[in-house]
Design an enzyme around this catalytic site. Sequence first.
Site, PDB file in Angstrom:
ATOM      1  N   TYR A  18       8.907   3.764  -5.879  1.00 42.72           N
ATOM      2  CA  TYR A  18       8.163   2.949  -4.916  1.00 42.72           C
ATOM      3  C   TYR A  18       6.956   3.724  -4.379  1.00 42.72           C
ATOM      4  O   TYR A  18       5.842   3.202  -4.339  1.00 42.72           O
ATOM      5  CB  TYR A  18       9.077   2.524  -3.759  1.00 42.72           C
ATOM      6  CG  TYR A  18       8.364   1.708  -2.718  1.00 42.72           C
ATOM      7  CD1 TYR A  18       8.224   0.332  -2.865  1.00 42.72           C
ATOM      8  CD2 TYR A  18       7.799   2.306  -1.597  1.00 42.72           C
ATOM      9  CE1 TYR A  18       7.549  -0.419  -1.919  1.00 42.72           C
ATOM     10  CE2 TYR A  18       7.118   1.563  -0.656  1.00 42.72           C
ATOM     11  CZ  TYR A  18       7.002   0.197  -0.818  1.00 42.72           C
ATOM     12  OH  TYR A  18       6.313  -0.536   0.123  1.00 42.72           O
ATOM     13  N   HIS A  22       2.536   3.263  -4.963  1.00 39.55           N
ATOM     14  CA  HIS A  22       1.561   3.160  -3.874  1.00 39.55           C
ATOM     15  C   HIS A  22       0.561   4.312  -3.878  1.00 39.55           C
ATOM     16  O   HIS A  22      -0.176   4.489  -2.913  1.00 39.55           O
ATOM     17  CB  HIS A  22       2.291   3.097  -2.523  1.00 39.55           C
ATOM     18  CG  HIS A  22       2.915   1.762  -2.290  1.00 39.55           C
ATOM     19  ND1 HIS A  22       4.109   1.410  -2.866  1.00 39.55           N
ATOM     20  CD2 HIS A  22       2.493   0.693  -1.573  1.00 39.55           C
ATOM     21  CE1 HIS A  22       4.397   0.178  -2.499  1.00 39.55           C
ATOM     22  NE2 HIS A  22       3.439  -0.284  -1.714  1.00 39.55           N
ATOM     23  N   TRP A  76       1.660  -8.813  -7.575  1.00 39.94           N
ATOM     24  CA  TRP A  76       2.069  -7.541  -6.962  1.00 39.94           C
ATOM     25  C   TRP A  76       3.456  -7.676  -6.342  1.00 39.94           C
ATOM     26  O   TRP A  76       4.327  -6.830  -6.561  1.00 39.94           O
ATOM     27  CB  TRP A  76       1.043  -7.118  -5.915  1.00 39.94           C
ATOM     28  CG  TRP A  76       1.457  -5.929  -5.110  1.00 39.94           C
ATOM     29  CD1 TRP A  76       1.991  -5.936  -3.843  1.00 39.94           C
ATOM     30  CD2 TRP A  76       1.404  -4.548  -5.493  1.00 39.94           C
ATOM     31  NE1 TRP A  76       2.264  -4.667  -3.424  1.00 39.94           N
ATOM     32  CE2 TRP A  76       1.915  -3.785  -4.419  1.00 39.94           C
ATOM     33  CE3 TRP A  76       0.975  -3.892  -6.643  1.00 39.94           C
ATOM     34  CZ2 TRP A  76       1.997  -2.396  -4.454  1.00 39.94           C
ATOM     35  CZ3 TRP A  76       1.062  -2.507  -6.679  1.00 39.94           C
ATOM     36  CH2 TRP A  76       1.568  -1.780  -5.600  1.00 39.94           C
TER      37      TRP A  76
END
Length: 114
Positions: A18, A22, A76
């Site tokens: 995760y 980002h 997304w």
Amino acid sequence: MTRVCFELQIAPDLVDEYVARHSPVHPEMLAEIAASGRRNYSLFLGEGGRLIGYYETDDDAAAQAYLAASPVAARWEAEMSRFFVGLDGRPDQAATPLTEVFHLADQIAGTQPS
């Protein structure tokens, strides 16, 4: 201006992935967030995958609606949905909002004589 804070839970075994997703976020998704009217947007990661998000906006309902209708955001969010635990719906639409109980500037302004 509205300040919005929310909480999500990332599956602990997916936290590293995760974070990598980002670093950085796709430029087209960044543009959609900005176009929605969200600004000063931050995500904070806590122990065990606890994720706290914060942003400011002039109209949160309009920002939510813009992102809900965005094909870029839909892609997304579909890619990101597998990271979250106990979520019913798109992460950007189903996050648990937190209630603000203190804001320094508001309290200071309230103590100033009129």
